[in-house]
Design a protein around this motif. Structure first.
Motif, mmCIF file in Angstrom:
data_model
loop_
_atom_site.group_PDB
_atom_site.id
_atom_site.type_symbol
_atom_site.label_atom_id
_atom_site.label_comp_id
_atom_site.label_asym_id
_atom_site.label_seq_id
_atom_site.Cartn_x
_atom_site.Cartn_y
_atom_site.Cartn_z
ATOM 1 N N VAL A 1 -9.524 34.809 -5.652
ATOM 2 C CA VAL A 1 -9.699 35.359 -4.307
ATOM 3 C C VAL A 1 -9.010 34.475 -3.281
ATOM 4 N N THR A 2 -9.275 33.167 -3.360
ATOM 5 C CA THR A 2 -8.768 32.289 -2.304
ATOM 6 C C THR A 2 -7.286 31.989 -2.502
ATOM 7 N N LEU A 3 -6.823 32.114 -3.747
ATOM 8 C CA LEU A 3 -5.380 32.014 -3.965
ATOM 9 C C LEU A 3 -4.704 33.183 -3.251
ATOM 10 N N GLY A 4 -5.326 34.345 -3.359
ATOM 11 C CA GLY A 4 -4.796 35.531 -2.691
ATOM 12 C C GLY A 4 -4.826 35.396 -1.186
ATOM 13 N N THR A 5 -5.983 35.030 -0.629
ATOM 14 C CA THR A 5 -6.060 34.939 0.830
ATOM 15 C C THR A 5 -5.171 33.808 1.335
ATOM 16 N N MET A 6 -4.999 32.773 0.534
ATOM 17 C CA MET A 6 -4.089 31.691 0.921
ATOM 18 C C MET A 6 -2.689 32.251 1.177
ATOM 19 N N GLY A 7 -2.204 33.070 0.246
ATOM 20 C CA GLY A 7 -0.877 33.665 0.406
ATOM 21 C C GLY A 7 -0.823 34.583 1.617
ATOM 22 N N ILE A 8 -1.892 35.369 1.787
ATOM 23 C CA ILE A 8 -1.913 36.329 2.893
ATOM 24 C C ILE A 8 -1.856 35.605 4.240
ATOM 25 N N TYR A 9 -2.722 34.632 4.424
ATOM 26 C CA TYR A 9 -2.764 33.928 5.722
ATOM 27 C C TYR A 9 -1.455 33.226 6.005
ATOM 28 N N ARG A 10 -0.909 32.608 4.943
ATOM 29 C CA ARG A 10 0.335 31.865 5.139
ATOM 30 C C ARG A 10 1.448 32.809 5.597
ATOM 31 N N SER A 11 1.508 33.964 4.957
ATOM 32 C CA SER A 11 2.596 34.873 5.328
ATOM 33 C C SER A 11 2.335 35.473 6.704
ATOM 34 N N ALA B 1 2.270 26.328 16.350
ATOM 35 C CA ALA B 1 1.918 26.663 14.978
ATOM 36 C C ALA B 1 3.136 27.272 14.322
ATOM 37 N N SER B 2 3.327 26.950 13.033
ATOM 38 C CA SER B 2 4.457 27.521 12.311
ATOM 39 C C SER B 2 4.060 27.670 10.852
ATOM 40 N N ALA B 3 5.008 28.137 10.065
ATOM 41 C CA ALA B 3 4.716 28.353 8.644
ATOM 42 C C ALA B 3 4.338 27.059 7.944
ATOM 43 N N SER B 4 4.673 25.918 8.546
ATOM 44 C CA SER B 4 4.365 24.669 7.846
ATOM 45 C C SER B 4 3.084 24.002 8.369
ATOM 46 N N VAL C 1 -7.972 27.223 2.792
ATOM 47 C CA VAL C 1 -8.267 26.600 4.079
ATOM 48 C C VAL C 1 -7.035 26.197 4.887
ATOM 49 N N GLY C 2 -6.010 25.674 4.217
ATOM 50 C CA GLY C 2 -4.815 25.251 4.943
ATOM 51 C C GLY C 2 -4.140 26.432 5.624
ATOM 52 N N SER C 3 -3.947 27.519 4.864
ATOM 53 C CA SER C 3 -3.319 28.709 5.433
ATOM 54 C C SER C 3 -4.209 29.319 6.490
ATOM 55 N N MET C 4 -5.517 29.258 6.267
ATOM 56 C CA MET C 4 -6.454 29.821 7.238
ATOM 57 C C MET C 4 -6.310 29.078 8.560
ATOM 58 N N ALA C 5 -6.215 27.751 8.489
ATOM 59 C CA ALA C 5 -6.043 26.960 9.708
ATOM 60 C C ALA C 5 -4.755 27.369 10.426
ATOM 61 N N ALA C 6 -3.704 27.552 9.659
ATOM 62 C CA ALA C 6 -2.429 27.941 10.267
ATOM 63 C C ALA C 6 -2.546 29.311 10.927
ATOM 64 N N ALA C 7 -3.149 30.258 10.217
ATOM 65 C CA ALA C 7 -3.274 31.612 10.759
ATOM 66 C C ALA C 7 -4.131 31.606 12.019
ATOM 67 N N ILE C 8 -5.240 30.853 11.972
ATOM 68 C CA ILE C 8 -6.102 30.808 13.152
ATOM 69 C C ILE C 8 -5.360 30.180 14.326
ATOM 70 N N SER C 9 -4.628 29.083 14.083
ATOM 71 C CA SER C 9 -3.880 28.489 15.210
ATOM 72 C C SER C 9 -2.893 29.489 15.773
ATOM 73 N N GLY C 10 -2.216 30.212 14.872
ATOM 74 C CA GLY C 10 -1.229 31.191 15.324
ATOM 75 C C GLY C 10 -1.865 32.235 16.237
ATOM 76 N N VAL C 11 -2.964 32.835 15.766
ATOM 77 C CA VAL C 11 -3.609 33.884 16.555
ATOM 78 C C VAL C 11 -4.141 33.310 17.871
ATOM 79 N N MET C 12 -4.716 32.109 17.799
ATOM 80 C CA MET C 12 -5.220 31.464 19.023
ATOM 81 C C MET C 12 -4.117 31.351 20.068
#
Ligand SMILES: Nc1ncnc2c1ncn2[C@@H]1O[C@H](COP(=O)(O)OP(=O)(O)OP(=O)(O)O)[C@@H](O)[C@H]1O
Ligand SMILES: [Mg+2]
Lengths: 507, 338
Positions: free
Chosen positions: B140-150, B255-258, B79-90
Motif C-alpha cells: 500500500v505505502t509503496l503505491g502511495t509513495m509513487g503516487i505522492y511523488r509523481s 518544493a520539488s520532485a526532490s 512519508v517522504g513523498s507525502m511530505a513533498a506532496a503536502i509541501s507542494g499543495v501548501m
C-alpha cells in the motif's frame, strides 16, 4: 532410582541433572533413563519442570550441572534440534511446524529428498502419504499446516518424528489436544514404535492414559525427583498423590442443583455462521452448560460468532432479555460476555510480554484513569490474580512464554475474569493442566455459578463435562444433536449424540 | 513496553541486558559526539549544536510517527513523498490565497491547517487500505509513495514550486526564530516526542499498538479493535508528517520532485537504531529520538572533517544501522540462553 538389573541397558540417561534459569533453580539433581522399547511417562504438577527436563534430554537446553549419557557414554547433545541426528527427537509442547508450508514440506524439512540436485517432490509426497495412511490421518501431503486442526497438526508432528527414524522419541503432552478416539489411534502408533525398539518418553496430565500406555513412570514435584516405578505398581490416584504430595479430595465439587426458574441470560435462535448450522439454545443465570462433541463439530464456532469474533450470517441473539445484533468483542465484553480461547499460544497470550500487560489486556479500559494507564492498579490486579488463581512463576518478571503450560492457562483464565463477566465461555478449561489445578478450576467454576455467573464449558474431556455441568448440549457437524440433563448426562448418551447415532427432535 | 525503571524486581543478569538496550543508542550518540569533538572542536559550538538539533527535527518528528506504525506491526514507506506532496499543495494554496487573504498570518495558518488535514487524510488512506482493504502495508505505502511523488512533480510541472515572496517573510520565523535559545523546530520536536512517549507508554492506545504488533490474533481475542488502532497509527504518522512539513516549508520556501527523498528510509532507520523491533510488538520513542540524532550527527561530523568524504554519508549511516541491529540481535540471544 529403582534399578532393575534384568532390564536392557538404557539408550539415554539423565544423571543428576540440575537446571537454573539465571538465579532461579527449576530442577534439582534429577535422574531418569529410557530403555529401548519402553514407554516412560513423566508426570508432575504444572511448573514441576517436566518440559525443562525434556528439553535438556533433547539438547534444547543445557543442564546447569549433571550429565546426559547416550548408550552409556557421556554426551554433549548438539543444540537446537541437532540431537535428531543422534536419534533423539523431541515433539514440543507447543507444536513446532512451519504454518505456511505443506505437510510434506514440514515432514522433510531440513533433509529433503533430491534427485539430480532438484527436490524430488513425487518421492517425498509418496512417502508422506504412506505414513499418513498408516496412521489413519485423512489429510493430503499437499495441505497447508495452517489449514489443519490442532489434532491433525499433532499427528503431523508424530509422522515427522517417525519418518526421522527416532531411537528416542520424547513427546511433551501429545494427547492434550486429542479426543479419546484420536488418542487411541495415537496409542496404536506408539505401540508400533515400541515394538520396533524405540524408547518413548511421554509427558501427560491424563493419568488414566499414563496408566494405560506407560511401562514406567517417573514423578517430579517442584523440580525434585520423587520416584520412578513400574506403572503396574501404581494407580492413577496414587500417581496424583505423589505428584501433589498430599491427599487429593474429590476432583469435582458437589453439584448444586441449577435453578430451573432462573432468568434466561442468553438465548440463541437459529444461529448461522461459518461451520454453524441453525443452532438454538439458551442459558440461565448461574447455570453451568456443557458443550460436547467431536473436535470440529462447531462448538467453538458458535461462541466465536456470539462474541463477535466471527461473522453471523443469520439468527437472533438475546442477551439478558434484549436483542443484540452482531457485536464486536469489546461490546460483548461490556455486556458481560467473555470468551476464553482454547488456543492460548496463538490467540490467548502475548508470549513475549510479561504477566502484567497480559493480565490486563482484555479489561484494559478498566485500568485507565485520566486517559492514562494506572500501573499501580495493574500491579495490584496482578498480585490479586496470582493469589486467586495460584499462578506459580518463580520470577514475576519473566515473559509469559516462559511460564509452564499450566500456569499460562491459569493466567489466561485470570485475564478473562479481570472484566468480571456475567457469562463466561471457557473453551477446553483444563487443557494441559495437572490434577491438583484441575480440581481448583472445577471448584472455581462451581463457585462462579453459585455466585450467579453463567458458565459455558466447551470440552472434549467427557469426565469433566459429566462432572461439573448442569446441562449438556451435544453438537455434530455444526448442528445441535441433543441436549441432556440429569441422569442422561453420561458418556454413553453423549457419545451417541456426538457420533450421530442418535438425534433429538428439538422443539 | 515497560521502561527499565519498572523492572525493580528483575534479577541482575536480566537488568543488565535491558539497560544495555536502553542505553545502547545513548552510548553510540555520546561516542559520535566525542569523535566529532576530537575531529574538530567547533563541533560542540552552540551554533553547530542548535543547527544539528534543528536538522534532526524533520526526521525525528516523522520517526516518532513511524515508531507507532512499526510497533503495531506495520510499515509506512510513503512519508517522504507525502511530505513533498503536502509541501507542494501548501505552497500552491497559500500562493493562491494571497489575492483574497493577503500575505499575513491568516494565509500561513490556512496553509498549516491544510497541511494537517492532508496529513491526517493521507495517513487514513494508508491505514484503511491496509486494514479494510487487507493489502500488505508494504505494498500500500509503496503505491502511495509513487503516487505522492509523481503528484509533486506534476504540480511543479517538473520544476520547482516557490512560495510567494511576501508570505515567505511572514512564515520565515517558524523555521528561523528561537524561543528560550532553541529554534522553533526543536520545540516542535520536543513536544511531539513527549506526546508520543506518553501515548505509547502511558495510555491504553499505546498498549494496544504493542499488543497488535506482538500478536494480532491475541489482540483481536482481547477485545481490541485491531483495524481501528492500526489505522490510527497511520493517521498519527500522517499528522507527524504534517508537522515536519509545516516547519520544513519556510526553510527553503519551495518544493520539488526532490523534496523529502529518502526520508522514509531515514525515519525507519532512526526507529530501528533506537531499539524498536521491525517486526512489531516492541517500541521505544526515546530510542527513536536518539536514532534521529545519531543519523543527523553522522552527516554533521562528515561536514566538519576532510578525513572521510561527505559523499560517504550514506555509507556511514548504513554501517551504523547494521551495527545497531546486530547489537540488538546478539543481546537478545544472550538474554535467552541465560
Ligand atoms: N526459559 C525459561 N526462563 C525462565 N524460566 C523458565 C524458562 N523455562 C521454564 N521456566 C520455569 O521453569 C519452571 C518449570 O517449567 P516447565 O515448563 O518445565 O514445567 P512443566 O512441568 O512442563 O509444567 P506444565 O505441566 O505446566 O507444562 C517454571 O516455573 C517455568 O516458569
Ligand atoms: Mg510442560
Amino acid at each position: 532410582m529403582s534399578v532393575d538389573t534384568t532390564a536392557p541397558a538404557a539408550v539415554i540417561e539423565a544423571v543428576n541433572i540440575s537446571k537454573s534459569f539465571g538465579p532461579v533453580p527449576v530442577l534439582f539433581s534429577v535422574s531418569m533413563d529410557v530403555r529401548p522399547g519402553e514407554v516412560h511417562a513423566l508426570i508432575g504438577e504444572n511448573g514441576a519442570g517436566k518440559s525443562t527436563l525434556m528439553k535438556i534430554l533433547s539438547g534444547f537446553h543445557d543442564p546447569t550441572s549433571g550429565q546426559i549419557r547416550l548408550d552409556g557414554k557421556q554426551t554433549d547433545l548438539p543444540p537446537n534440534g541437532g540431537a535428531e541426528k543422534l536419534g533423539v527427537v523431541l515433539i514440543h509442547q507447543e507444536l513446532n511446524l512451519a504454518e505456511q508450508m505443506t505437510v510434506e514440506e514440514n515432514v522433510f524439512l531440513g533433509r529433503e529428498l533430491k534427485s539430480n540436485g532438484f527436490l524430488d517432490k513425487a518421492a517425498m509426497q509418496a512417502t508422506v502419504r504412506k505414513y499418513l495412511d498408516e496412521i489413519g490421518l485423512d489429510i493430503s501431503p499437499t495441505d497447508r499446516i495452517s489449514d489443519l486442526t490442532i489434532a491433525q497438526k499433532q499427528m503431523v508432528e508424530i509422522v515427522k518424528a517417525v519418518s526421522r527414524n527416532a531411537r528416542i522419541l520424547i513427546m511433551d503432552e501429545p494427547t492434550a489436544v486429542l479426543t479419546e478416539e484420536e488418542t487411541q489411534v495415537f496409542f496404536r502408533q506408539v505401540e508400533k514404535l515400541k515394538e520396533s525398539g524405540v524408547g518413548i518418553v511421554f509427558v501427560s496430565h491424563k493419568l488414566n492414559e499414563v496408566k494405560e500406555i506407560a511401562d514406567r513412570v517417573t514423578i517430579l514435584r517442584d523440580g525434585q525427583w520423587i520416584d520412578t516405578r513400574a506403572s503396574s505398581d501404581l494407580t492413577p490416584d496414587m500417581m496424583a498423590q505423589m505428584m501433589v504430595g498430599r491427599e487429593l479430595s474429590d476432583l469435582y465439587p458437589p453439584m448444586h442443583e441449577a435453578d430451573v426458574d432462573a432468568e434466561l441470560v442468553l438465548e440463541v435462535q437459529n444461529l448461522r455462521a461459518p461451520s454453524v448450522n441453525n443452532v438454538s439454545f439458551s442459558l440461565r443465570k448461574g447455570e453451568i452448560l456443557g458443550f460436547s462433541g467431536l473436535i470440529g463439530s462447531g462448538r467453538t464456532a458458535v461462541f466465536e460468532a456470539i462474541c463477535g469474533l466471527a461473522p453471523i450470517e443469520a439468527g437472533t441473539i438475546r442477551l439478558f432479555g434484549r436483542d443484540t445484533g452482531p457485536t464486536t468483542v469489546a461490546q460483548a465484553r461490556d455486556l458481560g460476555l467473555a470468551y476464553l480461547t482454547k488456543d492460548r499460544k496463538e490467540k490467548g497470550l502475548l508470549l513475549d510480554k510479561k504477566m502484567r500487560p497480559n493480565l490486563t489486556l482484555f479489561a484494559l479500559p478498566k485500568f485507565v484513569r485520566n486517559f492514562r494507564l494506572d500501573s499501580k492498579a495493574e500491579e495490584d490486579a496482578l498480585n490479586r490474580a496470582i493469589r486467586r488463581f495460584d499462578v506459580r512463576a518463580r520470577d514475576k518478571e519473566i515473559t509469559v512464554g516462559k511460564l509452564s503450560g499450566g500456569n499460562q492457562q491459569k493466567l489466561l483464565l485470570a485475564k478473562i475474569m479481570e472484566c468480571d463477566p456475567k457469562i463466561v465461555i471457557i473453551d477446553e478449561p483444563t487443557r494441559g493442566i495437572d490434577v491438583g489445578t484441575k480440581q481448583q478450576i472445577y471448584h472455581f467454576i462451581a463457585a462462579l455459578a453459585a455466585e450467579g455467573v453463567s458458565v459455558v464449558v466447551i470440552s472434549s474431556e467427557m469426565p469433566e463435562i459429566i462432572g461439573i455441568c448442569h446441562r449438556v448440549v451435544v453438537m455434530r457437524e455444526g448442528h445441535i444433536t441433543g441436549v441432556l440433563t440429569g441422569d442422561h448426562i453420561n458418556e454413553n448418551e453423549i457419545m451417541r449424540y456426538a457420533a450421530g447415532l442418535k438425534r433429538e427432535e428439538l422443539h | 513496553m515497560m521502561t527499565a525503571s519498572d523492572d525493580t524486581a528483575a534479577k541482575p543478569a536480566k537488568r543488565s541486558s535491558i539497560d544495555f538496550k536502553t542505553i545502547g543508542p545513548a552510548v553510540a550518540l555520546l561516542i559520535l559526539c566525542i569523535i566529532g569533538f576530537l575531529l574538530n572542536p567547533a563541533f560542540v559550538s552552540e551554533g553547530n549544536l542548535t543547527n544539528l538539533l534543528t536538522r534532526s527535527a524533520f526526521i525525528g518528528i516523522i520517526a516518532v510517527g513511524a515508531t507507532f506504525v512499526i510497533t503495531a506491526g506495520g510499515i509506512d514507506l510513503s512519508v517522504g513523498s507525502m511530505a513533498a506532496a503536502i509541501s507542494g499543495v501548501m505552497i500552491i494554496i497559500m500562493n493562491n490565497a494571497v489575492e483574497t487573504m493577503g500575505s499575513g498570518v491568516p494565509t500561513v495558518l490556512l496553509g498549516c491547517g491544510l497541511a494537517i488535514v492532508l496529513g491526517i487524510g493521507a495517513g487514513w488512506v494508508n491505514g484503511a487500505l491496509t486494514t479494510k482493504g487487507k493489502i500488505e502495508a508494504f505494498i500500500v505505502t509503496l503505491g502511495t509513495m509513487g503516487i505522492y511523488r509523481s503528484l509533486v512533480t506534476y504540480f511543479a510541472d517538473g520544476g520547482t514550486l516557490s512560495l510567494n515572496f511576501d508570505i515567505r517573510g511572514t512564515y520565515r520565523p517558524v523555521y528561523y526564530d528561537t524561543f528560550l535559545g532553541l529554534p522553533f523546530p526543536v520545540w516542535v520536536f520536543i513536544a511531539v516526542a513527549i506526546c508520543g512517549w506518553l501515548l505509547l507508554n502511558r495510555t491504553a492506545f499505546g498498549r494496544y499498538c504493542t499488543a497488535i504488533g506482538s500478536n494480532e490474533a491475541v489482540a483481536r481475542y482481547s477485545a481490541i479493535n485491531v483495524d481501528r488502532v492500526k489505522t490510527l497509527t497511520y493517521v498519527i504518522q500522517g499528522l507527524c508528517v504534517s508537522f515536519a512539513t509545516i516547519i520544513y516549508v519556510p526553510r527553503l520556501g519551495s518544493a520539488s520532485a526532490s523534496t523529502g527523498v529518502l526520508w522514509e528510509l531515514e525515519a525507519i532507520a532512526a526507529v530501528i537504531i533506537g531499539g524498536t523491533v521491525l517486526k512489531g510488538g516492541y517500541g521505544r520513542i526515546g530510542g527513536t529520538i536518539l536514532g534521529a540524532l545519531i543519523l543527523t550527527t553522522i552527516g554533521n561530523i562528515l561536514n566538519f572533517t576532510d578525513v572521510i568524504s561527505n559523499y560517504l554519508n550514506g555509507t556511514m549511516q548504513g554501517l551504523i544501522i547494521i551495527v545497531a541491529v546486530f547489537l540488538q540481535r546478539s543481546d537478545w540471544k544472550l538474554g535467552k540462553s541465560k
